[in-house]
Design an enzyme around this catalytic site. Structure first.
Site, mmCIF file in Angstrom:
data_model
loop_
_atom_site.group_PDB
_atom_site.id
_atom_site.type_symbol
_atom_site.label_atom_id
_atom_site.label_comp_id
_atom_site.label_asym_id
_atom_site.label_seq_id
_atom_site.Cartn_x
_atom_site.Cartn_y
_atom_site.Cartn_z
ATOM 1 N N ASP A 157 -17.219 6.945 -0.898
ATOM 2 C CA ASP A 157 -15.859 6.868 -0.352
ATOM 3 C C ASP A 157 -15.593 8.209 0.324
ATOM 4 O O ASP A 157 -16.321 9.187 0.082
ATOM 5 C CB ASP A 157 -14.888 6.623 -1.533
ATOM 6 C CG ASP A 157 -13.427 6.495 -1.111
ATOM 7 O OD1 ASP A 157 -13.161 6.325 0.088
ATOM 8 O OD2 ASP A 157 -12.551 6.565 -2.006
ATOM 9 N N HIS A 191 -7.568 0.481 -6.068
ATOM 10 C CA HIS A 191 -7.721 -0.352 -4.863
ATOM 11 C C HIS A 191 -8.441 -1.654 -5.268
ATOM 12 O O HIS A 191 -9.584 -1.894 -4.907
ATOM 13 C CB HIS A 191 -8.522 0.424 -3.815
ATOM 14 C CG HIS A 191 -8.417 -0.114 -2.417
ATOM 15 N ND1 HIS A 191 -7.628 -1.205 -2.077
ATOM 16 C CD2 HIS A 191 -9.013 0.284 -1.248
ATOM 17 C CE1 HIS A 191 -7.748 -1.429 -0.771
ATOM 18 N NE2 HIS A 191 -8.574 -0.555 -0.249
ATOM 19 N N CYS A 195 -16.311 1.592 1.309
ATOM 20 C CA CYS A 195 -15.060 0.854 1.538
ATOM 21 C C CYS A 195 -14.603 0.987 2.988
ATOM 22 O O CYS A 195 -13.868 0.123 3.474
ATOM 23 C CB CYS A 195 -13.989 1.356 0.580
ATOM 24 S SG CYS A 195 -13.749 3.142 0.645
ATOM 25 N N ARG A 197 0.879 -1.183 0.000
ATOM 26 C CA ARG A 197 0.000 0.000 0.000
ATOM 27 C C ARG A 197 0.907 1.221 0.000
ATOM 28 O O ARG A 197 1.696 1.417 0.934
ATOM 29 C CB ARG A 197 -0.896 0.010 1.238
ATOM 30 C CG ARG A 197 -1.528 1.366 1.507
ATOM 31 C CD ARG A 197 -2.585 1.352 2.574
ATOM 32 N NE ARG A 197 -3.766 0.662 2.127
ATOM 33 C CZ ARG A 197 -4.971 0.774 2.702
ATOM 34 N NH1 ARG A 197 -5.140 1.573 3.746
ATOM 35 N NH2 ARG A 197 -6.007 0.110 2.233
ATOM 36 N N ARG A 220 -13.329 -8.716 2.428
ATOM 37 C CA ARG A 220 -11.922 -8.444 2.109
ATOM 38 C C ARG A 220 -11.076 -9.672 2.436
ATOM 39 O O ARG A 220 -10.213 -10.089 1.653
ATOM 40 C CB ARG A 220 -11.402 -7.238 2.931
ATOM 41 C CG ARG A 220 -12.044 -5.902 2.604
ATOM 42 C CD ARG A 220 -11.628 -5.396 1.245
ATOM 43 N NE ARG A 220 -10.187 -5.333 1.083
ATOM 44 C CZ ARG A 220 -9.417 -4.316 1.506
ATOM 45 N NH1 ARG A 220 -9.966 -3.268 2.082
ATOM 46 N NH2 ARG A 220 -8.106 -4.328 1.314
ATOM 47 N N GLN A 226 -10.194 -4.127 -2.622
ATOM 48 C CA GLN A 226 -11.453 -3.608 -2.092
ATOM 49 C C GLN A 226 -12.599 -3.898 -3.057
ATOM 50 O O GLN A 226 -13.665 -4.378 -2.667
ATOM 51 C CB GLN A 226 -11.326 -2.083 -1.879
ATOM 52 C CG GLN A 226 -12.614 -1.430 -1.418
ATOM 53 C CD GLN A 226 -13.006 -1.862 -0.013
ATOM 54 O OE1 GLN A 226 -12.190 -1.802 0.893
ATOM 55 N NE2 GLN A 226 -14.227 -2.306 0.173
HETATM 56 N N1 CP Z 1 -11.068 -0.086 2.980
HETATM 57 C C1 CP Z 1 -9.795 -0.115 3.362
HETATM 58 O O1 CP Z 1 -8.889 -0.355 2.584
HETATM 59 O O2 CP Z 1 -9.611 0.124 4.697
HETATM 60 P P1 CP Z 1 -8.235 0.394 5.441
HETATM 61 O O3 CP Z 1 -7.716 1.722 4.949
HETATM 62 O O4 CP Z 1 -8.585 0.418 6.891
HETATM 63 O O5 CP Z 1 -7.279 -0.701 5.113
HETATM 64 N N1 NVA Z 2 -10.004 6.666 -1.197
HETATM 65 C C1 NVA Z 2 -9.635 6.263 0.154
HETATM 66 C C2 NVA Z 2 -9.830 4.807 0.341
HETATM 67 C C3 NVA Z 2 -9.536 4.305 1.719
HETATM 68 C C4 NVA Z 2 -9.709 2.833 1.842
HETATM 69 C C5 NVA Z 2 -8.198 6.655 0.405
HETATM 70 O O1 NVA Z 2 -7.367 6.442 -0.485
HETATM 71 O O2 NVA Z 2 -7.895 7.175 1.475
#
Ligand code: CP
Ligand code: NVA
Length: 300
Positions: free
Chosen positions: A218, A129, A258, A102, A287, A132
Site C-alpha cells: 500500500d 478499508h 489496493c 469515506r 471492487r 477493498q
Molecule cells: N483502492 C481504493 O480505494 O482506491 P481509490 O482511493 O481510488 O478509491
Molecule cells: N492506505 C491508503 C489506501 C488508499 C486506497 C490511504 O488511506 O490513502
C-alpha cells in the site's frame, strides 16, 4: 448479515461465502445485469477524501443494480460546516435507502451507522478499508482456488494502515497465513490479530517473503498523513516490493496493491508492470463485483 459493514468484524465466514457467491454471479452476468435489487432506491455516497476506484465502482454498481447514486462531497455538506453526524444520519435516513462513506475518523462512521436507520458501508477510514479487502480475498480465491490456510500473503510497508488493519481481520476470518513486514515503529496493532496463530509480524523483508503466494503493499503516505511524508519515506524504504523478493517466494507468486501505486516507492516499476506477476487490475475490477454483492445483501 448485520445492518452495516464498517469493518470485517461485521461479517462471518458464512457471510463471506454468500458475498463471494453473489459477486461471482454479478461478474458472470454483468453484460445483462438481470437483477435489479436496488430498483427505486437511492444510495448516498459521502466522500471526505479523494477516490477513483471506490467512487466509480460504487456509482456504477448502484446503477447496474437499478438504483440511483448520489455523490456527496462531505466538504460541501452541512456536516463540513459543523452539522452533527447524528443529525446528518437521521436526515439522510428519511431520504435514502443506504449510505456509503469515506472519511477520516472511524469513530464518525460508527456514529453515523448507529444513528442511521439505513445500512452504512465503510468505503475507507483512517483505520479500515473492508470493501477493498473483500475484493482482494475474492481475487486470491480466483487465482488460488481458495483463500484459506493454504495461502500465504505477505504485506509490506505501513503495518498500521487501513489496508494492513483490514487484512489482519481478513486473515482471522479466512485462516489465510498473513505476515506483515514493516519497521518496528509502524508494526501492526496487536489488538487486531489477538492470538491468531496465522498472523505474524516480521521486520526482515526477505525472511518474510519465503514461500509467499502473494505480495501486497500500500502507499507509504496514506491520505491524511501527508505531514509525516519525510519520516515515512525513510522508514519504509527497505520494504519496497521488488524483483528481489520474488526470488524467495513461490514460483508463481503474484503481486497485489489496493492502488493508487507509486512506482519506485512501495513497489518497483518492474513488478507493478509485470503481467506475469501483477494482478492489480483484476483486483481493482473485483471492487465492483463485491460491492454490488454487499449492497444487494444490505440494501435490497
Ligand atoms: N483502492 C481504493 O480505494 O482506491 P481509490 O482511493 O481510488 O478509491
Ligand atoms: N492506505 C491508503 C489506501 C488508499 C486506497 C490511504 O488511506 O490513502
Amino acid at each position: 448479515m448485520k445492518k452495516d459493514l464498517l469493518t470485517l468484524r461485521d461479517i462471518t465466514r458464512d457471510d463471506l461465502e454468500t458475498i463471494f457467491d453473489l459477486a461471482r454471479k454479478f461478474k458472470r452476468d454483468r453484460a445483462t445485469c438481470p437483477d435489479k435489487p436496488l430498483a427505486g432506491k437511492s444510495i448516498g455516497l459521502i466522500f471526505a477524501k479523494s477516490s477513483t476506484r471506490t467512487r466509480v465502482s460504487f456509482e456504477v454498481g448502484v446503477g447496474e443494480l437499478g438504483g440511483r447514486a448520489l455523490y456527496l462531497d462531505q466538504s460541501k455538506m452541512q456536516m463540513g460546516r459543523g452539522e452533527t453526524v447524528s443529525d446528518t444520519a437521521q436526515v439522510l435516513s428519511r431520504f435514502l435507502q443506504g449510505i456509503v462513506i469515506r472519511t477520516f475518523a472511524h469513530r464518525d462512521v460508527e456514529e453515523l451507522a448507529q444513528c442511521a436507520s439505513i445500512p452504512v458501508i465503510n468505503a475507507l477510514t483512517d483505520e479500515y478499508h473492508p470493501c477493498q479487502i473483500l475484493a482482494d480475498m475474492l481475487t486470491i480465491c480466483e487465482y488460488s482456488g481458495r483463500c484459506d490456510s493454504s495461502v500465504k500473503t505477505v504485506f509490506y510497508g505501513d503495518g498500521r494502515s487501513n489496508i494492513a488493519n483490514s487484512l489482519i481481520l481478513a486473515a482471522r476470518l479466512t485462516g489465510m497465513e498473513l505476515v506483515i513486514s514493516s519497521p518496528a515503529e509502524e508494526a501492526p496493532r496487536t489488538d487486531l490479530a489477538g492470538n491468531a496463530p496465522n498472523v505474524r509480524w516480521e521486520a526482515d523483508p526477505v525472511a518474510a517473503a519465503r514461500d509467499a503466494d502473494y505480495f501486497y503493499t500500500d502507499v507509504w503516505v496514506s491520505m491524511g498523513f501527508e505531514e509525516e511524508r519525510e519520516r515515512r519515506m525513510r522508514i519504509f524504504r527497505p520494504y519496497q516490493v521488488n524483483e528481489k523478493l520474488f526470488t524467495v517466494a513461490k514460483k508463481n507468486a503474484k503481486f497485489l496493491h489496493c492502488l493508487p501505486a507509486h512506482r519506485g516507492e512501495e513497489v518497483s516499476a518492474g513488478v507493478m508492470d509485470d503481467p506475469a506477476r501483477s494482478i492489480v487490475f483484476d483486483e481493482a475490477e473485483n471492487r465492483l463485483h463485491v460491492q454490488k454483492a454487499v449492497m444487494s445483501l444490505l440494501m435490497r
